[in-house]
Motif scaffolding. Structure first.
Motif, PDB file in Angstrom:
ATOM      1  N   LEU A 172       0.818  -1.231  -0.100  1.00  0.00           N
ATOM      2  CA  LEU A 172       0.161  -0.026   0.103  1.00  0.00           C
ATOM      3  C   LEU A 172       0.904   1.177  -0.041  1.00  0.00           C
ATOM      4  O   LEU A 172       0.667   2.060  -0.865  1.00  0.00           O
ATOM      5  N   TYR A 173       1.859   1.189   0.929  1.00  0.00           N
ATOM      6  CA  TYR A 173       2.873   2.532   1.036  1.00  0.00           C
ATOM      7  C   TYR A 173       4.188   1.952   1.716  1.00  0.00           C
ATOM      8  O   TYR A 173       4.143   0.904   2.198  1.00  0.00           O
ATOM      9  N   VAL A 174       5.144   2.681   1.411  1.00  0.00           N
ATOM     10  CA  VAL A 174       6.280   2.505   2.349  1.00  0.00           C
ATOM     11  C   VAL A 174       6.610   4.025   3.159  1.00  0.00           C
ATOM     12  O   VAL A 174       6.557   4.975   2.625  1.00  0.00           O
ATOM     13  N   ASP A 175       7.045   3.742   4.477  1.00  0.00           N
ATOM     14  CA  ASP A 175       7.356   4.737   5.208  1.00  0.00           C
ATOM     15  C   ASP A 175       9.228   4.626   5.320  1.00  0.00           C
ATOM     16  O   ASP A 175       9.555   3.683   5.482  1.00  0.00           O
ATOM     17  N   TYR A 176       9.570   5.747   4.865  1.00  0.00           N
ATOM     18  CA  TYR A 176      11.042   5.907   5.142  1.00  0.00           C
ATOM     19  C   TYR A 176      11.261   6.839   6.027  1.00  0.00           C
ATOM     20  O   TYR A 176      10.681   8.125   6.239  1.00  0.00           O
ATOM     21  N   ASP A 177      12.046   6.708   7.173  1.00  0.00           N
ATOM     22  CA  ASP A 177      12.440   7.800   8.132  1.00  0.00           C
ATOM     23  C   ASP A 177      13.800   7.541   8.891  1.00  0.00           C
ATOM     24  O   ASP A 177      14.451   6.812   8.591  1.00  0.00           O
ATOM     25  N   ASN A 178      14.204   8.562   9.657  1.00  0.00           N
ATOM     26  CA  ASN A 178      15.466   8.349  10.332  1.00  0.00           C
ATOM     27  C   ASN A 178      15.567   8.398  11.713  1.00  0.00           C
ATOM     28  O   ASN A 178      16.199   8.863  12.373  1.00  0.00           O
ATOM     29  N   ASP A 179      14.359   7.722  12.229  1.00  0.00           N
ATOM     30  CA  ASP A 179      14.268   7.578  13.409  1.00  0.00           C
ATOM     31  C   ASP A 179      14.999   6.216  14.162  1.00  0.00           C
ATOM     32  O   ASP A 179      14.505   5.357  13.732  1.00  0.00           O
ATOM     33  N   THR A 180      15.904   6.424  15.049  1.00  0.00           N
ATOM     34  CA  THR A 180      16.611   5.405  15.545  1.00  0.00           C
ATOM     35  C   THR A 180      15.956   4.524  16.259  1.00  0.00           C
ATOM     36  O   THR A 180      16.297   3.225  16.454  1.00  0.00           O
ATOM     37  N   ALA A 181      14.714   4.931  16.995  1.00  0.00           N
ATOM     38  CA  ALA A 181      13.951   3.866  17.655  1.00  0.00           C
ATOM     39  C   ALA A 181      13.154   2.985  16.852  1.00  0.00           C
ATOM     40  O   ALA A 181      13.029   1.874  17.105  1.00  0.00           O
ATOM     41  N   ASN A 182      13.185   3.150  15.440  1.00  0.00           N
ATOM     42  CA  ASN A 182      12.793   2.189  14.632  1.00  0.00           C
ATOM     43  C   ASN A 182      13.576   1.286  13.481  1.00  0.00           C
ATOM     44  O   ASN A 182      13.236   0.643  12.554  1.00  0.00           O
ATOM     45  N   ALA A 183      14.936   1.641  14.055  1.00  0.00           N
ATOM     46  CA  ALA A 183      16.067   0.816  13.311  1.00  0.00           C
ATOM     47  C   ALA A 183      15.763  -0.656  13.555  1.00  0.00           C
ATOM     48  O   ALA A 183      15.759  -1.174  14.570  1.00  0.00           O
ATOM     49  N   ALA A 184      15.604  -1.317  12.249  1.00  0.00           N
ATOM     50  CA  ALA A 184      15.730  -2.902  12.221  1.00  0.00           C
ATOM     51  C   ALA A 184      17.041  -3.320  12.616  1.00  0.00           C
ATOM     52  O   ALA A 184      18.146  -2.837  12.123  1.00  0.00           O
ATOM     53  N   ALA A 185      16.990  -4.334  13.358  1.00  0.00           N
ATOM     54  CA  ALA A 185      18.136  -5.299  13.787  1.00  0.00           C
ATOM     55  C   ALA A 185      18.767  -5.838  12.727  1.00  0.00           C
ATOM     56  O   ALA A 185      18.239  -6.435  11.835  1.00  0.00           O
TER      57      ALA A 185
END
Length: 185
Positions: A172-185
């Motif tokens: 549906l959509y893709v979110d791009y962000d620079n939020d370090t709390a959302n960084a995938a391991a």
């Protein structure tokens, strides 16, 4: 109390951008959307923000005795609603798809035609301090325009409902962000 207050977001600023389907995003999240000329900003947005809605059908299946054993989900629909506060050419094109605006001898003429389908790409860009999130909707369409008030007591505004169409692989959509709390391991 568990949790981390640094992971909550208050989107203090936002922009909505529109472009023809297939238009590339800027190369990096730090590059302004305007670096790709096809992306057009709709301008000021209402302080009410944007809202996302979901709609789908579901059908529950029960075993003998009334025990729920399965739920079938279908007809999933997602949309975003936003209110534009500017009367500019970008908003005009979204509100009146297929219509034409021209300028000659200092006179602007807007010829409004019956709306036609106009699938577009959208980016809702949200900012919270140093955090930026770009929600890229590869294919969507303004499917509803709210009532527009023309008066001296109310600001003219254009409430748009953008229906999001899934890609062939159901994105549906893709979110791009620079939020370090959302960084995938």
């Amino acid at each position: 109390m568990t949790g981390n207050v640094n992971n909550s977001r208050l989107w203090e600023n936002a922009d909505l951008w529109s472009a023809p389907v297939g238009t590339a995003l800027p190369a990096a999240l730090t590059d302004a959307m305007s670096t790709v000329p096809a992306w057009k900003a709709v301008g000021l947005l209402s302080e009410d923000g944007a809202s996302e809605s979901r709609d789908e059908d579901s059908n529950d299946f029960y075993a003998w005795g009334g025990k729920l054993i399965r739920t079938k989900r279908s007809k999933h629909k997602r949309s975003i609603k936003v209110t534009c506060l500017e009367d500019n050419l970008a908003v005009f094109g979204l509100v009146n798809p297929g219509s034409v605006a021209t300028t000659a001898d200092g006179v602007n003429t807007r010829t409004i035609k019956a709306p036609k389908s106009d699938k577009r790409s959208f980016v809702l860009e949200l900012m919270d301090g140093d955090i930026t999130r770009r929600r890229h909707i590869p294919t969507g369409e303004v499917t509803e325009v709210g009532e527009v008030t023309l008066s001296e007591g109310d600001l003219q505004a254009f409430e748009l409902t953008i229906t999001i169409y899934p890609s062939t692989d159901d994105v549906l959509y893709v979110d791009y962000d620079n939020d370090t709390a959302n960084a995938a391991a």
